[in-house]
Enzyme design. Structure first.
Site, PDB file in Angstrom:
ATOM      1  N   ARG A 306      63.726  20.226  21.372  1.00 55.40           N
ATOM      2  CA  ARG A 306      62.282  20.469  21.319  1.00 55.40           C
ATOM      3  C   ARG A 306      61.941  21.814  21.984  1.00 55.40           C
ATOM      4  O   ARG A 306      61.018  22.507  21.562  1.00 55.40           O
ATOM      5  CB  ARG A 306      61.494  19.311  21.937  1.00 55.40           C
ATOM      6  CG  ARG A 306      60.004  19.393  21.651  1.00 55.40           C
ATOM      7  CD  ARG A 306      59.246  18.127  22.031  1.00 55.40           C
ATOM      8  NE  ARG A 306      59.298  17.092  21.023  1.00 55.40           N
ATOM      9  CZ  ARG A 306      58.551  17.056  19.918  1.00 55.40           C
ATOM     10  NH1 ARG A 306      57.648  17.991  19.707  1.00 55.40           N
ATOM     11  NH2 ARG A 306      58.688  16.090  19.049  1.00 55.40           N
ATOM     12  N   GLU A 710      50.483  14.659  23.402  1.00 52.03           N
ATOM     13  CA  GLU A 710      51.127  15.739  24.137  1.00 52.03           C
ATOM     14  C   GLU A 710      50.527  17.125  23.940  1.00 52.03           C
ATOM     15  O   GLU A 710      50.430  17.885  24.911  1.00 52.03           O
ATOM     16  CB  GLU A 710      52.614  15.796  23.760  1.00 52.03           C
ATOM     17  CG  GLU A 710      53.345  14.535  24.138  1.00 52.03           C
ATOM     18  CD  GLU A 710      54.764  14.509  23.589  1.00 52.03           C
ATOM     19  OE1 GLU A 710      54.916  14.414  22.359  1.00 52.03           O
ATOM     20  OE2 GLU A 710      55.700  14.601  24.383  1.00 52.03           O
TER      21      GLU A 710
HETATM   22  N1  LUZ Z   1      60.954  11.282  22.796  1.00 45.95           N
HETATM   23  C1  LUZ Z   1      62.015  11.336  22.005  1.00 45.95           C
HETATM   24  C2  LUZ Z   1      59.987  12.187  22.739  1.00 45.95           C
HETATM   25  O1  LUZ Z   1      62.899  10.511  22.115  1.00 45.95           O
HETATM   26  N2  LUZ Z   1      62.083  12.306  21.080  1.00 45.95           N
HETATM   27  C3  LUZ Z   1      61.134  13.255  20.938  1.00 45.95           C
HETATM   28  O2  LUZ Z   1      61.236  14.130  20.093  1.00 45.95           O
HETATM   29  C4  LUZ Z   1      60.051  13.208  21.807  1.00 45.95           C
HETATM   30  N3  LUZ Z   1      59.120  14.142  21.749  1.00 45.95           N
HETATM   31  C5  LUZ Z   1      58.129  14.088  22.598  1.00 45.95           C
HETATM   32  C6  LUZ Z   1      58.081  13.076  23.523  1.00 45.95           C
HETATM   33  N4  LUZ Z   1      58.989  12.139  23.596  1.00 45.95           N
HETATM   34 MO1  MOS Z   2      57.320  11.000  25.627  1.00 42.00          MO
HETATM   35  S1  MOS Z   2      57.571  12.642  26.751  1.00 42.00           S
HETATM   36  O1  MOS Z   2      57.613   9.534  26.316  1.00 42.00           O
HETATM   37  O2  MOS Z   2      56.208  11.120  24.485  1.00 42.00           O
END
Ligand code: LUZ
Ligand code: MOS
Length: 757
Positions: A306, A710
């Site tokens: 990410r 987010e």
């Molecule tokens: N959790 C995850 C996340 O397992 N994969 C992701 O791409 C993600 N992105 C944002 C927040 N949690």
């Molecule tokens: Mo996530 S950082 O639990 O969306």
């Protein structure tokens, strides 16, 4: 506008969280024994002192685990209970049970570690990298040839960027309750974002099939990613306790244990190089991200990509290379936190633009504006840019903020004041929506319409205060044609909806409301047929809405004299199935890990923030004045919920960027381990906020909405640069520093020393 009924329960204190539920009389309470230093060996433990305190005391260690002593998912490197060695301070070494919580904590405090030998500690990711202590392999995403392109650039600047970690500070700390059952399994109530994840790991640890482990989560008092993977260990300890004692076991961490023993946002240390034409077009960008992964892998391999996906921010850059490495250190395993590696990458490109703007003697906004993504561009990872909203949201935000006037007022203010300096910054947002791991983009639902017309909706979604239950209820009611009042969102359970993913990646509503809609649409079809037969009107001439059947006549809705409840009773009498399961898998996602190319996201969220700040040049203190935000919400399912998410995310982002300092000493001890030393944003810290919805519908998501959890956190990045801009006015010739959070201490050091990075 109707308010989310959950908020009334919350503010009146009637919500039942994990520690509010009535306890069975024979329940045992757990407490943890934590490793005393960041890296060490031990030969065993001496439980005698603890056991002598009370007959109810039990002390469990790794050898008591019937299955595998392993919490890892991507890499098997995280024991539930340390065996012979620990790798960070706060690692769980033993689990102590007693008949009440304070006794358990007292007993845990007297468990002795035997043969302790301290080992060398690494806390700096670059040191770990230099020693080759990395997790998996580094990853590189590239397009074009940045090194060759520097030759065509009028300016090329390089720099180093630090960004600190962040503690989640969910109001409800981590915990779980485990009840043994007569089939030899356990039933868990877990404070997790991922009941199926807990089920899977607990089954592994107890050596049971998954069908003997049931996990339920009613709601969480906040999570922010901190309970995506890191709630599992606490549930597993409770399960182990119940399994070993045959009694119900509860663990609920106190704040300091939670702060010391649980993972946080990853600190990053990064290098960048950026090249631009004389008129501010970005031609090339390179970045190396050293991710401080901590002592175990946890979610780092999902978080790192990410960062890479967001390397170029909201900009089209023809030549890009972004390399990320997970570096293993002797700190707590860092984990998911709202933004999930995105913020760390997005901060670096903005630092590069700020530094380039100095070299070109431009306002950074000129560079930002010239390079924004538009339709027809391609992201550096190969995904076409579609329905880009970067330019529209930026222009609308600059207009709303009267940016030209704001700049003029700031110049005038700074010319008049010697001891106060003002600054402002613009932040354009582009954030990809979908789990970076494609498999995770799936969800299920189970909907029951009871024979009185009331409705129960179960999905894999976890309500953690973000209002996902409210959104699912609104979608379910609309799709069934029922009144919102008749919809109840059930507790999330592995026995009703199985194999679900964590509620995370901002996609809780996208995925689960869609799955619920699939189930509701199915029931709705059955009800429509009953209504048509009963009223002897073709189904196309009828509409079920808001709990009543309407006849459509010449564009008008005429009450057909049939309520949702009557319709349901009729269906029940005719032996029609009033339940349905729904499933949704996000379509169109693909990504090739070898070429690092593909379309990993369903869509992107855009937006823009303008933040201004005033610095006290003598004291180094500052305040944020105004924040103007235009956020790409598309069609808002619940505007109050969405507004809360945008304001809350911005506060959390501003806290990360400017205030919250996660401080470890060189021995790997967390110094900011209480709420007196770890400062959180409050109403005084926050600027005046004006948030405007950019409400162009998004046909890719449920009800034309967009995910909201987010993305708005990133607006906090503007706060860092607003203060830096004021510092530039105070000391125009001092080199800037890129070391987040922008604390008053750092501001004062800059003002007195002139430089620090
Ligand atoms: N959790 C995850 C996340 O397992 N994969 C992701 O791409 C993600 N992105 C944002 C927040 N949690
Ligand atoms: Mo996530 S950082 O639990 O969306």
């Amino acid at each position: 506008m109707k308010r989310n009924p959950d908020s009334v329960l919350n503010v009146t204190g009637r919500t039942i969280y994990l520690d509010d539920a009535p306890e069975p009389a024979d329940m045992l309470h757990g407490a943890i024994v934590l490793s005393p230093c960041a890296h060490g060996r031990f030969s065993g433990i001496d439980p005698a002192g603890a056991l002598s305190m009370d007959p109810s005391v039990r002390v469990l260690v790794a050898a008591d685990i019937p299955g595998q002593n392993e919490l890892g998912t991507a890499v098997m490197d995280e024991p539930l209970l340390a065996e012979g060695e620990w790798h960070y301070r706060g690692q769980v070494v033993a689990f102590v049970l007693a008949s009440n919580r304070s006794l358990a904590r007292k007993a845990a405090a007297v468990v002795r570690l035997l043969g302790v030998e301290e080992l060398p500690v690494v806390t700096d990711p670059r040191v770990a990298f230099a020693r080759g202590d990395i997790i998996l392999s580094p990853r590189t995403q590239r397009r074009g040839d940045p090194v060759a392109a520097y030759g065509d650039c009028a300016v090329v600047v390089e720099g180093r960027v630090e960004s600190g970690g962040q503690e989640h500070v969910y109001l409800e700390t981590q915990g779980a309750i485990a009840l043994p059952d007569d089939a030899g399994g356990v039933r868990l109530v877990s404070g997790t974002q991922s009941p199926s994840g807990v089920q899977n790991i607990v089954a592994r640890i107890l050596g049971l099939p998954m069908n003997l482990v049931e996990v339920e989560t009613r709601r969480l008092g906040g999570a922010f990613g901190g309970k995506e993977d890191q709630a599992t260990g606490w549930a597993a300890l409770a399960a182990l306790g119940a399994f070993r004692t045959g009694k119900p076991v509860k663990i609920y961490l106190n704040r300091r244990d939670d702060m010391v023993a649980t993972g946080k946002r990853h600190p990053y240390s990064s290098d960048f190089k950026i090249g631009l034409s004389a008129d501010g077009m970005i031609l090339a960008f390179e970045a190396d991200y050293y991710q401080n992964a901590g002592a175990a892998t946890d979610l780092s391999p999902a978080i790192l990509p990410r960062t890479l996906f967001h390397a170029a921010g909201a900009y089209h850059i023809p030549n890009v290379r972004a390399t990320g490495t997970m570096c293993r250190t002797n700190l707590v395993p860092f984990t998911a936190f709202r933004g999930f590696g995105g913020p760390q990458g997005l901060f670096v490109i903005e630092c590069a633009i700020e530094k380039a703007a100095r070299a070109l003697d431009m306002d950074p906004v000129e560079i930002q504006r010239k390079n924004l993504l538009s339709d027809g561009d391609t992201f550096h990872y190969g995904m076409p840019v579609e329905d880009a909203r970067a330019k529209e949201t930026l222009e609308s935000c600059l207009a709303k903020a009267d940016y030209v006037g704001l700049r003029a007022r700031i110049r005038a203010f700074n010319a008049e004041h010697r001891d106060l300096k003002r600054g402002a910054a613009v932040y354009p947002l582009c954030f990809g929506i979908s789990f970076t791991k494609i498999m995770m983009n799936q969800g299920g639902a189970l909907v029951h319409v009871y024979n009185d017309g009331s409705i129960g909706v179960s999905t894999g979604a976890i309500e953690m205060g973000q209002g996902v239950g409210r959104k699912i209820a609104l979608i379910a009611a609309a799709s069934l044609g029922a009144s919102i009042k008749s919809v109840r969102i059930e507790s999330t359970r592995t026995t009703t909806v199985a194999n679900t993913m964590a509620t995370a990646a901002s996609s809780g509503a996208d995925i689960n409301a869609m799955a619920a809609k699939v189930a509701c649409d199915e029931i709705r079809k059955r009800l429509d047929a009953i209504a048509a037969a009963r009223l002897v009107v073709p189904a196309t001439k009828l509409e079920l809405r808001d709990g009543r059947v309407w006849r459509l006549e010449g564009g008008r809705h005429i009450d057909a004299g049939l309520s949702f409840e009557e319709l349901v009773t009729a269906a029940y009498d005719q032996r029609i199935d009033l339940s349905a399961h729904g499933f949704y898998a996000t379509p169109g996602l693909h990504f090739d890990m070898t070429t690092e190319k593909g379309s990993p996201f369903l869509y992107h969220v855009y937006g823009c923030a303008v933040v201004s700040a005033t610095v006290d040049v003598l004291r180094g203190s500052y305040r944020f004045d105004d924040a103007i935000i235009v956020h790409d919400i598309a069609n808002s399912i619940d505007p109050l919920v969405d507004m809360g998410q945008i304001e809350g995310a911005f506060a959390q982002g501003l806290g990360w960027a400017a205030l919250e300092e996660l401080k470890f000493d060189d021995d790997g001890r967390l110094i900011s381990d209480t709420l007196s030393t770890y400062k959180l944003p409050d109403a005084h810290f926050m600027p005046r906020m004006q948030v405007e919805f950019f409400d162009k519908p998004n046909p890719k998501a449920v009800a034309n909405s967009k995910a909201v959890g987010e993305p708005p956190l990133m607006y906090g990045i503007a706060g860092y640069f607003a203060v830096l801009d004021a510092l530039k006015a105070a000391r125009p010739d001092a080199p800037p520093f890129y070391d987040l959070p922008m604390t008053p201490e750092k501001v004062l050091r800059f003002l007195t020393d002139g430089a620090q990075a």
